[in-house]
Enzyme design. Structure first.
Site, PDB file in Angstrom:
ATOM      1  CD  GLU A  97     -12.843 -25.992 -14.467  1.00 38.76           C
ATOM      2  OE1 GLU A  97     -11.457 -25.864 -14.635  1.00 38.76           O
ATOM      3  OE2 GLU A  97     -13.359 -26.469 -13.417  1.00 38.76           O
ATOM      4  CG  HIS A 131      -5.326 -33.678  -1.192  1.00 37.40           C
ATOM      5  ND1 HIS A 131      -5.957 -33.138  -0.218  1.00 37.40           N
ATOM      6  CD2 HIS A 131      -5.529 -32.664  -2.102  1.00 37.40           C
ATOM      7  CE1 HIS A 131      -6.891 -32.217  -0.476  1.00 37.40           C
ATOM      8  NE2 HIS A 131      -6.647 -31.860  -1.746  1.00 37.40           N
ATOM      9  NE  ARG A 143     -14.789 -33.700   0.114  1.00 41.26           N
ATOM     10  CZ  ARG A 143     -15.160 -33.595   1.479  1.00 41.26           C
ATOM     11  NH1 ARG A 143     -15.742 -34.418   2.136  1.00 41.26           N
ATOM     12  NH2 ARG A 143     -14.428 -32.470   2.252  1.00 41.26           N
ATOM     13  CG  ASP A 179     -15.956 -28.883  -9.608  1.00 42.69           C
ATOM     14  OD1 ASP A 179     -15.003 -28.690  -8.826  1.00 42.69           O
ATOM     15  OD2 ASP A 179     -15.750 -29.445 -10.643  1.00 42.69           O
ATOM     16  CD  GLU A 232     -15.795 -32.562  -6.170  1.00 37.78           C
ATOM     17  OE1 GLU A 232     -16.522 -33.454  -6.129  1.00 37.78           O
ATOM     18  OE2 GLU A 232     -14.721 -32.275  -5.364  1.00 37.78           O
ATOM     19  CG  HIS A 255      -7.783 -34.439  -4.727  1.00 35.02           C
ATOM     20  ND1 HIS A 255      -7.298 -34.497  -5.978  1.00 35.02           N
ATOM     21  CD2 HIS A 255      -8.837 -33.809  -4.505  1.00 35.02           C
ATOM     22  CE1 HIS A 255      -8.054 -33.506  -6.820  1.00 35.02           C
ATOM     23  NE2 HIS A 255      -8.941 -33.187  -5.878  1.00 35.02           N
TER      24      HIS A 255
END
Ligand code: UD1
Ligand code: UDP
Length: 361
Positions: free
Chosen positions: A116, A236, A206, A94, A130, A204
């Protein structure tokens, strides 16, 4: 049949590599196209799996915006697809790379396969962006390779035709099986720690960057100080993540902050952990294979299989909820390494289905 595999970030390489290698080892015509949405973190994984991309679009910029990634991938991928004229384009997951590659192929009337497919949190803004990327990819591609039956049901609820959906497991299990037996796990993790039983942490997402991430780190700090358990945390490369981590736990002796590690080292760290604290998707899927309980520090999940199987807890991101989830995890001792996400045969299923052999479905 010519197949292009497009990937750009760390998790995409991990989950595409076994499928790509399966096709390649059977003598199929395969083209690997790296967008390099992640420069260092993608390169690290490409090397572990011995891939040699035919194309590297080199799109990453420091602190990149989502729209910049879309624009750069679109502009650089189109001429490659026009030149190669593949019969099928594979994308995974994604990410912005996956969504943009799917759109680019769609515009060129090239069929897309989504590895996926069907993961849904139900909230368009969590994970951001995503959840939108997944939905847009799933609407438009020819093959939807769902990892689980629940993912298939999500797709059916959205009105997607059943004959496009195939439950094949998650290729991350193929990936970890490819790597796991290659190395001595204990000696690898001794580079970072003398003893096992630490917490392995990754953060990590967002939507967590900001107060949520700070709360998670504060709760973990309190737990680590009270119990004396160390936290190993590969941080990250995102500069916004790094700033928060450095401000919150940069000088905290309970935390062993390290650079992102390659897949061999990461699995070795997972193997030696007491339990895992993460907002990562892939780490949630891998942990059950190592009998590690997962504290999912997110507000929503698209992987309910983990929670329903009692292999993890959706902890939220407030200090209090994370702190109590950490205490809950500390008391857990998983006995079975059965994994609800896959059995290591996903690549083979994808190969057979795209070749018209639906024996697996
Ligand atoms: C991306 C994906 C996310 C996935 C994650 C895996 C999107 C929208 N998000 O998020 O779904 O879970 O990758 O880690 O596609 N950076 C480097 N070197 C690297 C990698 C990143 O310097 O090797 C820095 C760059 O400054 C970059 C920033 O990290 O601008 C953020 O990277 P980006 O790919 O935009 O987003 P992620 O948060 O990593
Ligand atoms: N991983 C790794 N090294 C690290 C951290 C994570 O190899 O230092 C692997 C991990 O095993 C998992 C994947 O990276 O397979 C997850 O990537 P990430 O959390 O960045 O993305 P997500 O899965 O959330 O999309």
């Amino acid at each position: 049949m010519k197949s292009c595999f497009v990937f750009g970030t760390r998790p995409e390489v991990i989950k595409i590599a076994p499928v790509y290698l399966y096709f390649k080892n059977l003598g199929e015509q395969v083209i690997a196209i790296a967008t390099a949405q992640h420069r260092e973190m993608m390169d690290m994984m490409v090397e572990v799996f011995g891939m040699k991309p035919e194309y590297d679009l080199d799109v990453m910029t420091h602190n990149q915006s989502l729209n910049t990634i879309v624009a750069r991938v679109m502009e650089r991928l189109e001429p490659v697809l026009m030149k190669e004229k593949p019969d099928i384009v594979f994308v995974q997951g994604d990410t912005t790379t996956a969504f943009t590659a799917c759109l680019c192929a769609f515009h060129l009337s090239i069929p897309v396969a989504h590895i996926e497919a069907g993961l849904r949190s139900g909230n368009l803004y969590d994970p951001f962006p995503e959840e939108l990327n997944r939905r847009l990819i799933d609407i438009s591609c020819k093959y939807l390779f769902a990892p689980t039956e629940k993912a298939k049901q999500n797709l059916l609820r959205e009105g997607i035709e059943e004959n496009r959906i195939f439950v094949v497991g998650n290729s991350v299990i193929d990936a970890l099986q490819l790597i796991r037996d290659r190395v001595n796990m204990i000696s690898l993790r001794r580079k970072f720690t003398d003893s096992d039983g630490y917490i392995l942490m990754t953060l990590h997402r967002r939507e967590n960057i900001g107060e949520r991430m700070r709360s998670v780190l504060r709760a973990t700090t309190r737990f680590a100080q009270e119990t004396g358990i160390k936290v190993i945390f590969p941080v990250h490369k995102n500069p916004r993540v790094r700033q928060i981590v450095s401000e919150e736990v940069g000088n905290n002796p309970s935390f062993i902050l390290i650079e992102p590690v390659d897949y061999l080292h990461f699995l070795s760290l997972l193997d030696g952990a007491k339990f895992v604290v993460t907002d990562s998707g892939g780490v949630q899927e891998e942990a059950p294979s190592f009998k590690k309980f997962v504290v999912v520090v997110r507000e929503t999940t698209e992987r309910p299989e983990l929670i329903e199987a009692g292999l993890g807890v959706l902890a939220g991101t407030s200090q209090q909820s994370v702190y109590s989830a950490l205490n809950q995890a500390n008391d857990k001792n998983l006995s079975s390494s059965e994994n609800p996400f896959g059995d290591g045969k996903t690549s083979e299923r994808i190969y057979r289905i795209t070749r018209g052999d639906n024996v697996w479905c």
